[in-house]
Write an enzyme that holds these catalytic residues in place. Structure first.
Site, mmCIF file in Angstrom:
data_model
loop_
_atom_site.group_PDB
_atom_site.id
_atom_site.type_symbol
_atom_site.label_atom_id
_atom_site.label_comp_id
_atom_site.label_asym_id
_atom_site.label_seq_id
_atom_site.Cartn_x
_atom_site.Cartn_y
_atom_site.Cartn_z
ATOM 1 N N ASP A 10 0.866 -1.162 0.000
ATOM 2 C CA ASP A 10 0.000 0.000 0.000
ATOM 3 C C ASP A 10 0.913 1.226 0.000
ATOM 4 O OD1 ASP A 10 -2.380 1.677 0.537
ATOM 5 O OD2 ASP A 10 -1.439 1.908 2.505
ATOM 6 N N ASP A 12 -0.229 5.200 0.735
ATOM 7 C CA ASP A 12 -0.524 6.213 1.759
ATOM 8 C C ASP A 12 -0.651 5.583 3.139
ATOM 9 O OD1 ASP A 12 -0.684 8.446 -0.021
ATOM 10 O OD2 ASP A 12 -2.646 7.731 -0.675
#
Length: 222
Positions: A10, A12
């Protein structure tokens, strides 16, 4: 069957600490619509979702047209913030060094599964000198929002790696639920935007230095 293994990142809250620019862009988007922005915790709770899903949660009383304007306003604000050449989204400590370690491993492929748009991801990778490091890059433009497993399933298809040799690294329950839906293992990070006690990953790490060992632990017996 390939001997390769895959680690999906991932972005953010996991790889990049983007909360400052997220909050600034949200403030600009809500101000443009004349709506009071929700509290910081509420805003960070939707990080990882596609923007249309995020604004449905943040502004449920707004109609579709208003939510569409909020999405557009957020994208415009993000672009404006980046043209100011401010460093609002640094890599988390140790991230670059660990990426270099993993990149050098012959049996390891790296991928991204993010709620960012293609344009947004490209800007982040360019800013941090990471363009070309990931073998598969899955963005919100091409998939249903997390936790739908589409991003991970596509990454598996693109790389040819088996689910049991794949691990998702993330900071939100959306990442963990997406991974479980795709049948892959999970590593959660404690420094992200969802409380770590809510993640329930296979392994939780407190710093990037612990990532290679955790990845080995989940894939060495597969």
């Amino acid at each position: 069957m390939t001997d390769l293994r895959l680690l999906i990142f991932d972005v953010d809250g996991t790889l990049v600490d983007s909360q400052a620019e997220i909050m600034a862009a949200m403030q600009m988007a809500f101000a443009g619509e004349g709506i009071v922005m929700p509290a910081r915790d509420a805003v960070l709770s939707i990080v990882g979702l596609s923007l249309d899903h995020a604004f449905r949660r943040l502004s449920p009383a707004s109609d579709d047209n208003a939510q569409g304007r909020l999405v557009a306003g957020y994208k415009d604000a993000f672009g404006a913030l980046r043209t100011q050449d401010k460093e609002l989204g640094p890599l988390f400590p140790g991230a670059r060094e660990v990426l270099e370690v993993l990149k050098a491993q012959d049996d390891t492929l790296l991928a991204v599964a993010t709620g960012k748009s293609r344009r947004g991801l490209d800007k982040v990778l360019e800013r941090h000198g990471l363009t070309g490091i990931f073998h598969s890059e899955q963005v919100a433009d091409d998939h249903p929002s997390k936790p739908n497993p589409s991003m991970i399933l596509t990454a598996l298809n693109e790389t040819g790696v088996e689910p049991q040799r794949t691990v998702m690294l993330g900071d939100t329950t959306y990442d963990m639920d997406m991974a479980r839906a795709a049948g892959v293992r999970t590593i959660g990070v404690s420094w992200g935007y969802h409380p770590s006690e809510d993640l329930h990953p296979d392994i939780l790490i407190d710093d990037f230095a612990a990532l290679p060992g955790a990845f080995d632990q989940l894939t060495k017996a597969s």
